[in-house]
Scaffold this motif. Structure first.
Motif, short mmCIF file in Angstrom:
data_model
loop_
_atom_site.label_atom_id
_atom_site.label_comp_id
_atom_site.label_asym_id
_atom_site.label_seq_id
_atom_site.Cartn_x
_atom_site.Cartn_y
_atom_site.Cartn_z
N LEU A 351 0.96 -1.18 -0.20
CA LEU A 351 0.03 -0.09 0.13
C LEU A 351 0.80 1.27 0.04
CD1 LEU A 351 -3.14 1.22 0.30
CD2 LEU A 351 -2.58 1.23 2.81
N ILE A 352 0.70 2.20 -0.82
CA ILE A 352 1.12 3.33 -0.75
C ILE A 352 -0.18 4.47 -0.29
CG2 ILE A 352 2.12 5.61 -2.10
CD1 ILE A 352 3.07 3.41 -3.83
N ALA A 353 0.16 5.12 0.82
CA ALA A 353 -0.82 5.89 1.48
C ALA A 353 -0.28 7.38 1.99
CB ALA A 353 -1.72 5.17 2.45
N GLY A 354 -1.12 8.11 2.22
CA GLY A 354 -0.60 9.44 3.06
C GLY A 354 -1.21 10.64 2.38
N GLY A 355 -0.98 11.77 3.31
CA GLY A 355 -1.28 12.81 2.67
C GLY A 355 -2.11 13.71 3.81
N GLU A 356 -3.19 14.44 3.52
CA GLU A 356 -4.07 15.16 4.79
C GLU A 356 -5.08 14.35 5.15
OE1 GLU A 356 -5.19 19.11 3.58
OE2 GLU A 356 -3.03 19.79 2.90
N GLY A 357 -5.11 13.97 6.47
CA GLY A 357 -5.90 13.07 6.80
C GLY A 357 -7.32 13.57 7.07
N LYS A 358 -7.42 14.82 7.36
CA LYS A 358 -8.96 15.51 7.37
C LYS A 358 -9.29 14.96 8.87
CE LYS A 358 -10.47 13.45 3.58
NZ LYS A 358 -11.30 13.17 2.42
N GLY A 359 -8.65 14.86 9.75
CA GLY A 359 -8.83 14.37 11.13
C GLY A 359 -9.47 12.88 11.29
N ALA A 360 -9.19 12.07 10.41
CA ALA A 360 -9.79 10.75 10.36
C ALA A 360 -8.95 9.94 11.41
CB ALA A 360 -9.61 9.99 8.73
N ILE A 379 3.79 8.49 2.75
CA ILE A 379 4.09 9.80 2.27
C ILE A 379 3.21 10.86 2.79
CG2 ILE A 379 4.73 9.06 0.05
CD1 ILE A 379 2.20 10.03 -1.25
N GLY A 380 3.49 12.23 2.77
CA GLY A 380 2.69 13.24 3.11
C GLY A 380 2.66 13.82 4.54
N ARG A 381 1.87 14.57 4.82
CA ARG A 381 1.93 15.30 6.11
C ARG A 381 1.46 14.32 7.25
NH1 ARG A 381 -2.96 19.47 7.18
NH2 ARG A 381 -3.87 17.49 7.66
N ASP A 382 0.48 13.72 7.21
CA ASP A 382 0.16 12.65 8.09
C ASP A 382 0.49 11.36 7.98
OD1 ASP A 382 -1.59 14.84 9.26
OD2 ASP A 382 -3.44 14.27 8.27
N ALA A 383 1.83 11.03 7.34
CA ALA A 383 2.49 9.76 7.43
C ALA A 383 2.82 9.30 8.85
CB ALA A 383 3.70 9.68 6.58
N ASP A 403 7.96 9.53 -6.23
CA ASP A 403 8.99 8.81 -6.88
C ASP A 403 9.41 7.95 -6.01
OD1 ASP A 403 8.90 9.77 -9.71
OD2 ASP A 403 9.78 11.82 -8.88
N ASP A 404 10.06 8.49 -4.96
CA ASP A 404 10.52 7.51 -3.85
C ASP A 404 9.52 6.47 -3.26
OD1 ASP A 404 12.52 6.58 -1.81
OD2 ASP A 404 11.61 8.32 -0.11
N ALA A 405 8.27 6.83 -3.02
CA ALA A 405 7.07 5.83 -2.74
C ALA A 405 7.17 4.81 -3.63
CB ALA A 405 6.02 6.65 -2.38
N LEU A 406 7.31 5.10 -5.07
CA LEU A 406 7.05 3.87 -6.05
C LEU A 406 8.36 3.17 -5.94
CD1 LEU A 406 5.33 2.72 -8.08
CD2 LEU A 406 6.25 4.45 -9.78
N ALA A 407 9.48 3.92 -5.94
CA ALA A 407 10.63 3.09 -5.78
C ALA A 407 10.84 1.99 -4.76
CB ALA A 407 11.98 3.93 -5.74
N PHE A 441 1.20 9.36 -10.87
CA PHE A 441 1.31 7.85 -10.42
C PHE A 441 1.47 7.26 -11.74
CE2 PHE A 441 -0.15 3.68 -9.00
CZ PHE A 441 0.93 3.32 -8.23
N ARG A 442 0.25 7.29 -12.32
CA ARG A 442 0.33 6.23 -13.59
C ARG A 442 1.22 6.66 -14.38
NH1 ARG A 442 -3.61 9.11 -15.78
NH2 ARG A 442 -5.36 8.14 -14.69
N GLN A 443 1.74 8.02 -14.53
CA GLN A 443 2.93 8.39 -15.56
C GLN A 443 4.02 7.70 -15.00
OE1 GLN A 443 2.63 12.61 -15.25
NE2 GLN A 443 0.91 12.72 -16.50
N ARG A 444 4.35 7.82 -13.73
CA ARG A 444 5.60 7.11 -13.40
C ARG A 444 5.46 5.68 -13.35
NH1 ARG A 444 5.12 12.01 -11.39
NH2 ARG A 444 6.86 12.98 -10.39
N VAL A 445 4.56 4.92 -13.15
CA VAL A 445 4.25 3.35 -13.15
C VAL A 445 4.44 3.04 -14.74
CG1 VAL A 445 2.83 1.36 -13.00
CG2 VAL A 445 3.01 3.09 -11.34
N GLU A 446 3.86 3.88 -15.78
CA GLU A 446 3.92 3.48 -17.33
C GLU A 446 5.33 3.72 -17.72
OE1 GLU A 446 1.20 6.10 -18.90
OE2 GLU A 446 -0.70 4.63 -18.65
N ALA A 447 6.20 4.45 -16.86
CA ALA A 447 7.73 4.79 -17.24
C ALA A 447 8.60 3.69 -16.61
CB ALA A 447 7.88 6.21 -16.79
N LEU A 448 8.21 2.94 -16.06
CA LEU A 448 8.97 1.90 -15.19
C LEU A 448 9.57 0.86 -16.38
CD1 LEU A 448 7.24 1.05 -11.79
CD2 LEU A 448 9.35 2.54 -12.25
N SER A 449 10.83 0.47 -16.12
CA SER A 449 11.32 -0.59 -16.97
C SER A 449 12.46 -1.54 -16.32
CB SER A 449 12.02 0.17 -18.25
OG SER A 449 13.32 1.07 -17.51
#
Length: 449
Positions: A351-360, A379-383, A403-407, A441-449
């Motif tokens: 799982l790649i997750a994180g960002g602004e949690g909105k108090g959840a 990733i992100g503020r609420d990691a 990029d780091d998360a996908l790697a 995310f899609r662009q980075r995944v499509e660029a993987l080789s």
């Protein structure tokens, strides 16, 4: 001294697409209109000044003494009605409304209305496609695409609206032909004092409705007031009359209506267990709207879903990559993990997750990750909050960027796994919006080789 309601001086609070649609609608009615926005240069300001140069515009911090001069406030969904200036106007006798309330008063055709914490865009789009395939003159919008008021005057014989809790807060009597709350999970807890307030806002969708489409797998989908409503229900393994359900036999899992088999779930164009529920909801809404069953089933087979909603991108080195950037709350991510966990072999979810949690509260992620997770890359503020909630379920890795998360995810994933971007958070700390996050995310995944 209180304002005189008959003066009908209307203040549109908040610009953007919805605010502009409100100004256009009210001006066409010959109403006296002004606009207020707390931003110095809100979206749509240039358009407003070009189209309506005589409409007064109040920019900057909201001031109660200005708002109390109006008998009616039409509040855009992004602005809380608890805002002190809005509350002051209400105390002074002003009517507080929203664009959906205006729309419901003059709608030229029956309304199919859809809300819920998760899945509402998929279901709204699917019902719209079913209606088009059936030859209906359908208009789709609301919380997605076109603002509801801009759908008027197009000759529709059916409206299909996605509605947010924010829009429903300011809607008094929608009067839908069919309405549903797909599900309720914690979301927007930064705006609501508690889950009950969020739930009560969602419940307003049923006011004046003829048919309630009820998810038997989520008790909070059921209308609180039900005296005049006809129920059409759906749920997994709930085979009953007037119910869409599922049933297993030697051929696989069927979606059923009553005792009749309709189609096998493997025939669906959508992937994931949760999307079977979405299809059943769409079939129930379409049935209430009089759409023919064979047409709806054909569309369900062809419909491949929407970008950023459990969107399959590619398989690389035996690992599937899935873009669920629209998973902006905990419930959506729980559903994605449970639905997209590999069904056979030793495959798991990274799982790649994180960002602004909105108090959840992120705690509900722990159980599905314990069962189905390989690791979580945050990733992100609420990691840090996420790590605290799920650190006992799976190994947790922090990443400094997408990029780091996908790697990191690629390093952790094993053949048979799925790398799932489903952030459980809003995107605004790192991206323009969830679409920008998903596109990157899609662009980075499509660029993987």
């Amino acid at each position: 001294m209180s304002v005189i309601a008959s003066d009908r001086r209307t203040l549109v609070v908040g610009l953007g697409k919805t605010g502009l649609s409100c100004v256009r609608f009210l001006q066409a009615q010959g109403r006296s209109v002004a606009v207020a926005d707390s931003r110095a240069e809100p979206p749509g300001l240039d358009t407003l000044r070009a189209e309506y140069p005589d409409v007064p515009v109040l920019l900057g911090p909201f001031q109660p003494e200005r708002f109390t001069a109006y008998s009616e406030l039409v509040v855009s969904p992004g602005i809380a009605i608890s805002e002190p200036a809005i509350a002051a106007a209400a105390e002074n006798g002003a009517r507080i409304r929203g664009d959906i309330d205006l729309f419901a008063e003059v709608a030229e055709a029956p309304i199919v209305a859809i809300t819920g914490s998760n899945g509402k865009t998929t279901v709204t789009t699917l019902v719209g496609e079913m209606a088009r395939a059936a030859g209906r003159r359908v208009e789709v919008g609301g919380n997605i695409g076109t603002p509801a008021l801009d759908l008027l005057g197009r000759g529709a014989d059916l409206y299909v609206l996605e509605l947010s809790s924010f829009q429903l807060e300011t809607t008094t009597d929608l009067g839908a032909l069919a309405a549903t709350i797909l599900n309720i999970s914690d979301d927007h807890m930064d705006r609501y004092p508690n889950k009950m307030a969020y739930y009560q806002a969602k419940q307003r969708i049923y006011q004046g409705a003829r048919h309630a489409i009820v998810n038997l797998d989520d008790a909070l989908s059921t209308p609180m007031a039900r005296d005049t409503l006809r129920f059409i229900c759906y749920g997994f393994h709930r085979v009953n009359p007037e119910t869409f359900s599922t049933r297993d036999d030697d051929e696989g899992t069927w979606i059923t209506w009553g005792l009749d088999n309709l189609l096998l779930t493997r025939e669906l164009g959508l992937i994931g267990h949760h999307n079977v529920s979405n299809v059943m909801a769409a079939l129930a809404l379409g049935k209430a709207a009089g759409l023919p069953m064979p047409v709806m089933l054909d569309v369900a087979r062809r419909f491949r879903g929407l970008p950023h909603r459990c969107e399959f991108i590619r398989t690389l080195d035996g690992v599937e990559y899935i873009n669920d950037s629209k998973g902006t709350n905990v419930g959506a991510t729980v559903s994605a993990i449970e639905s997209l966990a590999p069904a056979s072999g030793d495959g798991k979810v990274v799982l790649i997750a994180g960002g602004e949690g909105k108090g959840a509260d992120f705690a509900p992620l722990e159980a599905p990750l314990s069962l189905h997770g390989r690791a979580a890359v945050l990733i992100g503020r609420d990691a840090p909050l996420l790590a605290s909630a799920i650190g006992h379920a799976v190994p947790v890795v922090n990443a400094s960027s997408l990029d780091d998360a996908l790697a990191q995810a690629r390093r952790l994933a094993q053949p048979g796994d799925r790398v799932l971007l489903s952030p459980a958070c809003a995107s605004f700390d790192m991206f323009r919006d969830y679409e920008d996050r998903g596109d990157q995310f899609r662009q980075r995944v499509e660029a993987l080789s």
